[in-house]
Enzyme design. Structure first.
Site, PDB file in Angstrom:
ATOM      1  CG  ASN A 127      -0.323  -0.045   2.507  1.00  0.00           C
ATOM      2  OD1 ASN A 127       0.739  -0.631   2.667  1.00  0.00           O
ATOM      3  ND2 ASN A 127      -0.925   0.599   3.475  1.00  0.00           N
ATOM      4  N   GLY A 174       9.614 -11.852  -5.176  1.00  0.00           N
ATOM      5  CA  GLY A 174       8.883 -13.108  -5.359  1.00  0.00           C
ATOM      6  C   GLY A 174       7.655 -13.126  -4.471  1.00  0.00           C
ATOM      7  CB  THR A 175       4.893 -15.526  -4.150  1.00  0.00           C
ATOM      8  OG1 THR A 175       5.573 -16.713  -3.762  1.00  0.00           O
ATOM      9  CG2 THR A 175       4.648 -15.520  -5.639  1.00  0.00           C
ATOM     10  N   GLY A 176       4.922 -14.137  -1.425  1.00  0.00           N
ATOM     11  CA  GLY A 176       4.991 -14.285   0.026  1.00  0.00           C
ATOM     12  C   GLY A 176       5.238 -15.729   0.446  1.00  0.00           C
ATOM     13  N   PRO A 177       4.395 -16.675  -0.048  1.00  0.00           N
ATOM     14  CG  PRO A 177       2.423 -17.760  -0.602  1.00  0.00           C
ATOM     15  CD  PRO A 177       3.175 -16.479  -0.825  1.00  0.00           C
ATOM     16  CB  VAL A 215      10.558 -14.521  -1.484  1.00  0.00           C
ATOM     17  CG1 VAL A 215      11.615 -13.602  -0.884  1.00  0.00           C
ATOM     18  CG2 VAL A 215      10.971 -14.952  -2.877  1.00  0.00           C
ATOM     19  N   GLY A 216       8.884 -14.830   1.153  1.00  0.00           N
ATOM     20  CA  GLY A 216       8.604 -14.376   2.528  1.00  0.00           C
ATOM     21  C   GLY A 216       8.781 -15.526   3.506  1.00  0.00           C
ATOM     22  CD  GLU A 257       4.019  -2.063  13.670  1.00  0.00           C
ATOM     23  OE1 GLU A 257       2.848  -1.656  13.813  1.00  0.00           O
ATOM     24  OE2 GLU A 257       4.875  -1.980  14.559  1.00  0.00           O
ATOM     25  CB  CYS A 301      -2.668  -0.071   8.151  1.00  0.00           C
ATOM     26  SG  CYS A 301      -1.237   0.979   8.439  1.00  0.00           S
ATOM     27  CD  GLU A 310       7.690  -1.171  12.077  1.00  0.00           C
ATOM     28  OE1 GLU A 310       6.965  -0.386  11.442  1.00  0.00           O
ATOM     29  OE2 GLU A 310       8.253  -2.147  11.555  1.00  0.00           O
TER      30      GLU A 310
HETATM   31  P1  NDP Z   1      -0.005  -9.373   3.109  1.00  0.00           P
HETATM   32  O1  NDP Z   1      -0.015  -9.870   4.491  1.00  0.00           O
HETATM   33  O2  NDP Z   1      -0.697 -10.154   2.065  1.00  0.00           O
HETATM   34  O3  NDP Z   1       1.489  -9.209   2.588  1.00  0.00           O
HETATM   35  C1  NDP Z   1       2.474  -8.445   3.261  1.00  0.00           C
HETATM   36  C2  NDP Z   1       3.838  -8.935   2.854  1.00  0.00           C
HETATM   37  O4  NDP Z   1       4.017 -10.268   3.335  1.00  0.00           O
HETATM   38  C3  NDP Z   1       4.030  -9.008   1.345  1.00  0.00           C
HETATM   39  O5  NDP Z   1       5.370  -8.728   1.023  1.00  0.00           O
HETATM   40  C4  NDP Z   1       3.700 -10.466   1.064  1.00  0.00           C
HETATM   41  O6  NDP Z   1       4.242 -10.925  -0.125  1.00  0.00           O
HETATM   42  C5  NDP Z   1       4.331 -11.132   2.262  1.00  0.00           C
HETATM   43  N1  NDP Z   1       3.816 -12.451   2.575  1.00  0.00           N
HETATM   44  C6  NDP Z   1       2.665 -13.045   2.176  1.00  0.00           C
HETATM   45  N2  NDP Z   1       2.578 -14.311   2.675  1.00  0.00           N
HETATM   46  C7  NDP Z   1       3.694 -14.505   3.410  1.00  0.00           C
HETATM   47  C8  NDP Z   1       4.187 -15.612   4.183  1.00  0.00           C
HETATM   48  N3  NDP Z   1       3.518 -16.744   4.300  1.00  0.00           N
HETATM   49  N4  NDP Z   1       5.367 -15.473   4.814  1.00  0.00           N
HETATM   50  C9  NDP Z   1       6.058 -14.316   4.731  1.00  0.00           C
HETATM   51  N5  NDP Z   1       5.652 -13.255   4.006  1.00  0.00           N
HETATM   52  C10 NDP Z   1       4.490 -13.337   3.353  1.00  0.00           C
HETATM   53  O7  NDP Z   1      -0.525  -7.887   3.179  1.00  0.00           O
HETATM   54  P2  NDP Z   1      -0.804  -6.899   1.973  1.00  0.00           P
HETATM   55  O8  NDP Z   1       0.449  -6.745   1.158  1.00  0.00           O
HETATM   56  O9  NDP Z   1      -2.053  -7.337   1.313  1.00  0.00           O
HETATM   57  O10 NDP Z   1      -1.008  -5.520   2.751  1.00  0.00           O
HETATM   58  C11 NDP Z   1      -2.214  -5.118   3.258  1.00  0.00           C
HETATM   59  C12 NDP Z   1      -2.282  -5.387   4.738  1.00  0.00           C
HETATM   60  O11 NDP Z   1      -1.202  -4.742   5.392  1.00  0.00           O
HETATM   61  C13 NDP Z   1      -3.528  -4.816   5.365  1.00  0.00           C
HETATM   62  O12 NDP Z   1      -4.078  -5.750   6.257  1.00  0.00           O
HETATM   63  C14 NDP Z   1      -3.020  -3.600   6.112  1.00  0.00           C
HETATM   64  O13 NDP Z   1      -3.817  -3.219   7.195  1.00  0.00           O
HETATM   65  C15 NDP Z   1      -1.682  -4.053   6.539  1.00  0.00           C
HETATM   66  N6  NDP Z   1      -0.839  -2.912   6.839  1.00  0.00           N
HETATM   67  C16 NDP Z   1      -0.504  -2.669   8.150  1.00  0.00           C
HETATM   68  C17 NDP Z   1       0.236  -1.552   8.481  1.00  0.00           C
HETATM   69  C18 NDP Z   1       0.647  -1.283   9.903  1.00  0.00           C
HETATM   70  O14 NDP Z   1       1.564  -0.489  10.095  1.00  0.00           O
HETATM   71  N7  NDP Z   1       0.037  -1.884  10.902  1.00  0.00           N
HETATM   72  C19 NDP Z   1       0.658  -0.583   7.449  1.00  0.00           C
HETATM   73  C20 NDP Z   1       0.268  -0.955   6.128  1.00  0.00           C
HETATM   74  C21 NDP Z   1      -0.459  -2.080   5.840  1.00  0.00           C
HETATM   75  P3  NDP Z   1       3.406 -10.845  -1.509  1.00  0.00           P
HETATM   76  O15 NDP Z   1       2.679  -9.556  -1.540  1.00  0.00           O
HETATM   77  O16 NDP Z   1       4.475 -10.923  -2.518  1.00  0.00           O
HETATM   78  O17 NDP Z   1       2.496 -12.017  -1.480  1.00  0.00           O
END
Ligand code: NDP
Length: 482
Positions: free
Chosen positions: A151, A205-208, A210-211, A249, A283, A461
């Site tokens: 975002n 790469g993807t979350g599942p 690379v993450g 977060e 968020c 943070e």
């Molecule tokens: P996701 O949880 O889908 O993804 C966040 C990151 O985690 C991405 O880089 C994603 O990769 C990665 N990811 C996904 N699955 C895994 C996994 N199993 N293991 C490790 N990493 C993984 O969130 P969104 O990107 O959809 O972001 C929106 C969300 O973030 C909302 O819920 C929002 O509220 C929250 N948010 C919270 C903030 C805060 O400060 N509290 C600030 C901003 C947003 P990929 O995208 O490549 O799948």
């Protein structure tokens, strides 16, 4: 087609498997680049580079580290137009927002932590009468993992990386696969600024894939994650048995509480922003609006007419206030909540439809949407939608609204509009959230702690909280003879 490569040990490189993902321009709904679809092999390569860089970087003087961070901040500023255009293209947000918020904030994240590290002191405790002196040594952890969402792509990526490297760690970082472009461009900036090879490594790469590989890596000892609550829970399940340090977060469903005694005009214009800035994909957006009964119908009329004036359109057009949502799946998810709201008996006061923008007919545009609800327990008032959709309802008393504000699983932020100081204090103390804004919204001083309670996260943070997270404190106890 442009390729978004990994950045490892100071150089750009292709993923080991040679697999690629499509990267979409949300304003057109079309693929415009390819992203490295990396695997645990690339993550481990990044880890090895970070491990090699750690002894030297963690022993680099604070002045030298600070100077490099300042150079990165300056280079981000020098490249503001280029980075803002890249962010807007990749994410769909209005270019004006990327220019005034996202990229300047990415630069100030580096500038802030360049200064903060020079002031990060530790404590000493003299055990008087026992001839013992204790001091706390704060040491860099080693190789840390930073995972960020789509975002506020560069803004949140740098919010983690800057304190991590300022504190002397080396980093394996992953931007969201949905918006990887500005993180990719940051690699070159870091090299230009003289950041030693291996201090920052960026894997796409993807979350599942690379993450998960970052979180599972046995030698990456701390994970700083911003993203959805469900992903946060899955990360915690993996990291907890490995005893990793975790900062999470997560999501929010933030109340925006409006009392009749507020400064009405100021409240109205900021409420339009807190509802729909960045297409409601922040968020901290105030997605549940609660209005005191005596001004409810006036507010309803005024709010709807202000929101009708918002211009949805091409992110690159200067008149645009609301750009495209980040992806097709996200647009579908947000629209499914509008359908759900209707099923639950909510009334759509404005919006709810896709917008067709001339020349960008396949873009992911949605009208800003206001839904009137009568029950705080309905799903649209309980679940995070994370799009240009707000709900509104009236309340009778301070006690009632407090109960509704807290009756949700999230606890990230809250906004309070009132001129009554006693009420401000009563409510601020009782609202269950990490941040309470009074007569303002998204007002950030980078020294303050940032984070949520309940399902909105664990840890803080910001300021010295971030530097504490990215260091281990050690007690050194010295016994001496008088
Ligand atoms: P996701 O949880 O889908 O993804 C966040 C990151 O985690 C991405 O880089 C994603 O990769 C990665 N990811 C996904 N699955 C895994 C996994 N199993 N293991 C490790 N990493 C993984 O969130 P969104 O990107 O959809 O972001 C929106 C969300 O973030 C909302 O819920 C929002 O509220 C929250 N948010 C919270 C903030 C805060 O400060 N509290 C600030 C901003 C947003 P990929 O995208 O490549 O799948």
């Amino acid at each position: 087609m442009k390729k978004i490569l990994n950045y490892i040990d100071g150089s750009y490189c292709e993923p080991y498997t040679q697999d690629w993902l499509d990267n979409y321009n949300p304003s057109k709904g079309a693929v415009y680049s390819k992203i490295a679809s990396s695997s645990s092999i690339d993550v481990d390569k990044a880890y090895q580079a970070a491990k090699k860089a750690f002894p030297s970087w963690s022993n680099t003087t604070i002045d030298a580290r600070s100077a490099i961070l300042l150079k990165i901040a300056n280079l981000i500023e020098d490249n503001l137009d280029m980075l803002a255009e890249a962010e807007s293209l990749d994410n769909g947000k209005p270019l004006s927002l990327a220019k005034t918020v996202d990229i300047p904030r990415a630069s100030s994240n580096f500038r802030f932590f360049a200064h903060a590290i020079t002031q990060f002191a530790s404590e000493a405790h003299e055990s008087v009468g026992l001839e013992t002196m204790n001091f706390t040594l704060r040491q860099a952890i080693g190789v840390v993992g930073c995972i960020s969402p789509w975002n506020l792509p560069l803004y949140l990526f740098t919010w983690k990386i800057a304190p991590a490297i300022a504190a002397g760690n080396t980093v394996v970082a992953k931007p969201s696969e949905v918006t990887p472009m500005t993180a990719f461009l940051l690699g070159k900036i870091c090299t230009q600024a003289g950041l030693p090879n291996g201090v920052l490594n960026i894997i796409n790469g993807t979350g599942p894939s690379v993450g998960q590989a970052i979180v599972e890596h046995p030698n990456i000892k701390a994970i700083s994650f911003t993203g959805g609550t469900k992903t946060g829970a899955s990360i915690a399940r993996t990291a907890a048995p490995m005893f990793k340090k975790l900062s999470l977060e997560l999501g929010g469903k933030n109340p925006n509480i409006i009392f009749a005694d507020c400064n009405y005009e100021k409240m109205l214009s900021i409420t339009v922003k807190s509802s729909f800035a960045n297409q409601g994909q922040i968020c901290l957006c105030g997605s549940r609006i609660f209005v005191e009964k005596s001004i409810y119908s006036k507010f309803k009329n005024d709010f709807v007419s202000r929101v009708k004036e918002l211009k949805v359109g091409d992110p690159f057009a200067s008149s645009t206030q609301i750009g495209a949502l980040v992806s097709k799946p996200h647009l579908d998810k947000v629209m499914s909540y509008i359908d759900l709201a209707k099923e639950e008996g909510g009334e759509v006061l404005y919006g709810g439809n896709k917008v067709i923008v001339n020349g960008s007919e396949n873009g992911y545009y949605l009208e800003p949407t206001i839904i009137e609800v009568t029950n705080n327990n309905c799903r649209v008032n309980q679940e995070e939608i994370f799009g240009p959709v707000v709900t509104m309802m009236s309340f009778d008393t301070e006690e009632d609204v407090l109960e509704m504000a807290n009756n949700v699983k999230y606890g990230l932020s809250a906004t309070l509009w009132t001129s009554n100081l006693d009420r401000t204090m009563r409510m601020s103390k009782q609202i269950e959230s990490g941040i309470v804004w009074v007569n303002t919204w998204l007002n950030r001083d980078l020294r303050t702690p940032f984070g949520g309670v309940k399902n909105s996260g664990v840890g803080r943070e910001g300021g010295f909280e971030a530097l504490k997270f990215f260091t281990e404190s050690k007690n050194i106890c010295i016994k001496y003879d008088n």
